[in-house]
Design an enzyme around this catalytic site. Structure first.
Site, mmCIF file in Angstrom:
data_model
loop_
_atom_site.group_PDB
_atom_site.id
_atom_site.type_symbol
_atom_site.label_atom_id
_atom_site.label_comp_id
_atom_site.label_asym_id
_atom_site.label_seq_id
_atom_site.Cartn_x
_atom_site.Cartn_y
_atom_site.Cartn_z
ATOM 1 C CB VAL A 1 -0.864 -0.104 1.132
ATOM 2 C CG1 VAL A 1 -1.984 -1.297 0.911
ATOM 3 C CG2 VAL A 1 -0.191 -0.051 2.480
ATOM 4 C CB SER B 1 0.755 6.694 11.787
ATOM 5 O OG SER B 1 0.241 5.603 12.683
ATOM 6 C CE LYS B 2 -3.213 2.513 12.733
ATOM 7 N NZ LYS B 2 -3.705 1.836 11.787
ATOM 8 C CE1 TYR C 1 -0.159 1.417 14.679
ATOM 9 C CE2 TYR C 1 -0.919 2.121 17.007
ATOM 10 C CZ TYR C 1 -1.172 1.416 16.038
ATOM 11 O OH TYR C 1 -2.259 0.737 15.498
HETATM 12 N N1 NAD Z 1 -3.955 -5.308 17.420
HETATM 13 C C1 NAD Z 1 -4.440 -4.310 17.849
HETATM 14 O O1 NAD Z 1 -4.498 -4.239 19.285
HETATM 15 C C2 NAD Z 1 -4.709 -3.072 17.311
HETATM 16 C C3 NAD Z 1 -5.459 -1.698 17.851
HETATM 17 C C4 NAD Z 1 -5.710 -0.786 17.321
HETATM 18 C C5 NAD Z 1 -5.674 -0.370 15.889
HETATM 19 N N2 NAD Z 1 -5.146 -1.657 15.085
HETATM 20 C C6 NAD Z 1 -4.885 -1.530 13.674
HETATM 21 O O2 NAD Z 1 -5.599 -2.722 13.130
HETATM 22 C C7 NAD Z 1 -4.793 -2.890 11.808
HETATM 23 C C8 NAD Z 1 -4.574 -4.355 11.821
HETATM 24 O O3 NAD Z 1 -3.620 -4.722 12.898
HETATM 25 P P1 NAD Z 1 -3.335 -6.096 13.279
HETATM 26 O O4 NAD Z 1 -3.177 -6.189 14.705
HETATM 27 O O5 NAD Z 1 -4.202 -7.028 12.676
HETATM 28 O O6 NAD Z 1 -1.748 -6.306 12.766
HETATM 29 P P2 NAD Z 1 -0.850 -7.426 12.287
HETATM 30 O O7 NAD Z 1 0.350 -7.085 12.224
HETATM 31 O O8 NAD Z 1 -1.345 -8.808 12.600
HETATM 32 O O9 NAD Z 1 -1.609 -7.338 10.437
HETATM 33 C C9 NAD Z 1 -1.264 -6.446 9.452
HETATM 34 C C10 NAD Z 1 -1.288 -6.974 8.260
HETATM 35 O O10 NAD Z 1 -0.829 -5.883 7.082
HETATM 36 C C11 NAD Z 1 -0.086 -6.262 6.436
HETATM 37 N N3 NAD Z 1 0.784 -5.238 6.200
HETATM 38 C C12 NAD Z 1 1.613 -4.550 6.583
HETATM 39 N N4 NAD Z 1 2.363 -3.633 5.543
HETATM 40 C C13 NAD Z 1 1.636 -3.574 4.432
HETATM 41 C C14 NAD Z 1 1.832 -2.925 3.091
HETATM 42 N N5 NAD Z 1 2.946 -2.068 2.932
HETATM 43 N N6 NAD Z 1 0.706 -3.219 2.229
HETATM 44 C C15 NAD Z 1 -0.273 -4.280 2.304
HETATM 45 N N7 NAD Z 1 -0.137 -4.961 3.664
HETATM 46 C C16 NAD Z 1 0.733 -4.687 4.509
HETATM 47 C C17 NAD Z 1 0.626 -7.391 7.035
HETATM 48 O O11 NAD Z 1 1.381 -8.221 6.045
HETATM 49 C C18 NAD Z 1 -0.413 -8.068 7.781
HETATM 50 O O12 NAD Z 1 -0.815 -9.121 7.081
HETATM 51 C C19 NAD Z 1 -3.603 -2.060 11.765
HETATM 52 O O13 NAD Z 1 -3.911 -0.930 10.984
HETATM 53 C C20 NAD Z 1 -3.345 -1.769 13.081
HETATM 54 O O14 NAD Z 1 -2.805 -0.414 13.320
HETATM 55 C C21 NAD Z 1 -4.775 -2.907 15.817
#
Ligand code: NAD
Length: 266
Positions: free
Chosen positions: A63, A160-161, A157
């Site tokens: 992305v 960014s959010k 982070y």
């Molecule tokens: N886990 C949490 O507690 C939490 C809380 C708040 C927000 N989030 C947000 O939720 C979303 C998903 O998080 P998660 O916990 O499932 O993370 P994760 O690391 O388990 O999964 C993230 C996925 O994004 C993919 N990815 C990373 N860089 C990429 C790129 N350049 N292009 C395409 N794909 C890419 C990775 O390969 C992975 O499959 C993120 O945006 C994260 O910031 C997570």
């Protein structure tokens, strides 16, 4: 909720929250593009969804690069013929090796911005061009409680959010005349590979977590911060995505909705 006849693209759908979002959308009838930089994971998720009798297509995407995201949109159109729903879920906590550093370095700043903010803008640009023509679309950005609540230790982070929430509002205004709803979801604490990295770092640098396993460090934070006393799950996020992707949400746009067990209420 009925998503039959709709086509969704979910970025970062190869694992974690993105995987659950894709599975929920498919369960409700949508055809789903599993877009991820990790193509092996994307293929596995698509296979699992197809094995369950739904329709999914894996597509490799980075992305951070507009050309790659444009290719993703073309691939999705070639496979399914239309695009109704975009979930900007791909995100990272830090660059490679972040968990071994006490403080983020310049690479963390640049990489987190490129994926979490520019990545959302790139995919939105590629897909909204197609949505505008049909005067229909649902875009859902996965932000975070970290975009609303400061915390020490990882400003790239948090910023960014906060940027994703701001981008959601700007995009909602820009696309409202085209009947495209744009909203964000702010998840709280979910045990995914991302939180495993956070907890691993905490066991090294946070005195309250030293000596704990990463999972126990995560549970300590959940107990400390979540009024409902339990972690959130990827399925929780998928459920809200399904609602926001459905026509039941047609007058909701520009919002950032918390799914955090009460840890933050605005
Ligand atoms: N886990 C949490 O507690 C939490 C809380 C708040 C927000 N989030 C947000 O939720 C979303 C998903 O998080 P998660 O916990 O499932 O993370 P994760 O690391 O388990 O999964 C993230 C996925 O994004 C993919 N990815 C990373 N860089 C990429 C790129 N350049 N292009 C395409 N794909 C890419 C990775 O390969 C992975 O499959 C993120 O945006 C994260 O910031 C997570």
């Amino acid at each position: 909720m009925d998503l039959n006849g709709k086509v969704a693209v979910v970025t970062g759908a190869g694992r974690g929250i993105g995987r659950a979002i894709a599975e929920k959308l498919a369960e409700h009838g949508a055809k789903v593009v599993i877009a991820d930089v990790g193509i092996d994971n994307a293929v596995n998720v698509a296979e699992a969804i197809n094995d369950d009798g739904h329709e999914a297509e894996p597509i490799a995407v980075d992305v951070t690069r507009q050309s790659s995201v444009d290719r993703m949109a073309r691939g999705a159109m070639a496979r399914f013929g239309q695009l109704d729903i975009l979930i900007n879920n791909a995100g990272i906590i830090g660059a490679r090796g972040w968990e071994t550093r006490g403080r983020p370095n310049e690479r963390d700043w640049d990489t987190v911005y490129a994926v979490n903010v520019k990545g959302v803008a790139n995919a939105t640009r590629a897909v909204s061009v197609l949505m505008r023509k049909r005067k229909y679309g649902k875009i859902i950005n996965i932000a975070s409680v970290a975009g609303r609540q400061g915390a020490p230790g990882n400003p790239p982070y948090n910023i960014s959010k906060a940027g994703v929430i701001s981008l959601t509002q700007a995009t909602a205004l820009e696309l409202a005349p085209f009947n495209i709803n744009v909203n964000a979801i702010c998840p709280g604490l979910l045990w995914t590979p991302m939180w495993e990295r956070i907890a691993t770092r905490q066991t090294k640098y946070d005195s309250a977590s030293q000596g704990l396993t990463p999972r126990k460090a995560f549970e300590r934070v959940v107990a400390e911060r979540i009024p409902l006393g339990r972690e959130q799950t990827p399925e929780d996020i998928g459920n809200l995505v399904v609602f926001l992707a459905s026509d039941l949400s047609e007058n909701i746009t520009g919002q950032a909705i918390n799914v955090n067990g009460g840890s933050r209420m605005d």
